[in-house]
Scaffold this motif. Structure first.
Motif: not given
Length: 404
Positions: A103-121
């Motif tokens: 249920e955790t949601t983002l709050k106005a004004g906070e800094i959200a860090k988004i991390q992700l990645g794809a890999q090929i071969d």
């Protein structure tokens, strides 16, 4: 007696010397960028973090399905989508089966860090960027943190260029530059901390950049900023290498504490062990098939609840590494950038990188005045080939019919 001859499969060159390797890295990076942009746009006030993570992974899989069709090339998620709220230091990816966290949601004004990645071969490109939730303009301490992180990141990238790689001048000057020693990790930390202090921030302890290899995002070399006691980095960057370069700063002390959350992010190690429980073996088989040695979230497994139990034996015996959730010790806002770079004879190429902040909308009243830092920041990351500029000039001539 007739002799039998065996044809040997030629060994594939997986280094950057093989143009196909760089192409795969760049293709994976394009996917990482596209999905990062989409998830960042969804980071609005009230957005559920679990849904953002699920959406990101779905988009990664959809984009990966569009490339290298019909070819026997392994491809997949190189790092699951994670969204870390304000004071969270490590990548955060909650589970559907953990009711409160789901249920955790983002709050106005906070800094959200988004991390992700794809890999090929097996060539992974991981990226991390951040957004200030619900803000069209950013001022005050959050703006200080963003400025500091941007310049600390640009400084670190320049410090990673091997000595003499981008040297100009006479042959003698180039040789002298090449003979210089690379900055020590203590020196790198000292310079990054100078930038942080300019903006009244601190480097997050043990922020680590890793050498990337095929199917491996934590190879032998690593650079550790502000290392804690008994911790140290190893090796220096060199031509032909790919690195995941990380910068994390805090509006607090930079000290880190473990969070009271279940570890949900894991990665297979090279350790082998004969697992005793059938459920453990079944879970590990699924992990190996789906993710190889890339990080994954327990929510990506077929049965999340059984996976929580199925990983215990593997973690206990070192077959899986679990990433402990950590946050700022002062509960202060923290930042994180992660850039995947390639170091070639022409310099440093950003394969997957956070976007440069729009300083028209992110305003700090502080600025860097240290001459040494400014001098390093002025250095180019790579040699200019000039071909792009020439092409632009040719197009301009055709467009207006002039030769000027």
């Amino acid at each position: 007696m007739a002799e039998t001859t065996q044809t040997q499969t030629p060994e594939v060159d997986y280094t950057l010397n093989n143009p196909d390797t760089l192409t795969k890295y760049k293709t994976a990076a394009q996917i990482s960028h596209k999905v990062l942009e989409a998830v960042s746009a969804q980071c609005v006030e009230g957005a559920k973090i679990i849904e953002l993570c699920q959406n990101g992974d779905k988009l990664l899989e959809e984009e990966l399905a569009k490339v290298y069709k019909g070819k026997k090339i392994q491809k997949g998620i190189g790092h699951p989508t994670t969204v870390s709220p304000n004071s969270y230091v490590t990548p955060y990816t909650p589970l559907v089966s953990e009711a409160a966290e789901a249920e955790t949601t983002l709050k106005a004004g906070e800094i959200a860090k988004i991390q992700l990645g794809a890999q090929i071969d097996g060539f992974g490109t991981i990226v991390c960027d951040m957004v200030v939730v619900g803000a069209s303009e950013v001022t005050g301490r959050e703006a200080d943190l963003i400025h500091a992180t941007h310049y600390a990141n640009e400084l670190l990238l320049r410090l990673m260029a091997p000595p003499g790689l981008l040297a100009t001048g006479s042959e003698e000057e180039k040789k002298k530059a090449a003979a210089a020693k690379a900055p020590t990790q203590a020196r790198i930390t000292q310079l990054i901390e100078k930038v942080a202090k300019t903006y009244d921030c601190n480097v997050v302890e043990n922020t680590t950049s890793w050498l990337f290899e095929r199917n491996e995002i934590e190879a032998e070399k690593k650079i550790i900023l502000s290392p804690g006691s008994g911790v140290k980095g190893e090796g220096v960057p060199d031509v032909g290498e790919v690195w995941g370069v990380e910068v994390g700063l805090s509006l607090g002390s930079g000290k880190v504490k473990n969070l009271d959350h279940r570890p949900t992010l894991h990665r297979r190690t090279t350790t082998t062990y004969q697992l005793k429980r059938p459920s453990s073996r079944a879970t590990l088989t699924e992990i190996v098939k789906k993710f190889g040695q890339f990080p994954f979230s327990l929510r990506q497994l077929d049965d999340e609840k059984s996976a929580k139990v199925g990983v215990i034996e593997s973690v206990r015996n070192g077959v899986l590494r679990q990433y402990e959730p950590a946050g700022d010790a002062d509960n202060a806002a923290v930042s994180r950038y992660l850039t995947t770079i390639a170091i070639t004879k022409n310099g440093i190429t950003k394969l997957a990188a956070p976007a440069a902040p729009d300083f028209e909308k992110v305003k700090s009243d502080k600025k860097i005045e240290d001459e040494e830092i400014l001098k390093i920041l002025e250095l180019p990351l790579s040699k200019s080939t000039g071909s792009k500029n020439k092409n632009k000039k040719k197009k301009a001539k055709k467009a207006d019919g002039t030769d000027e």
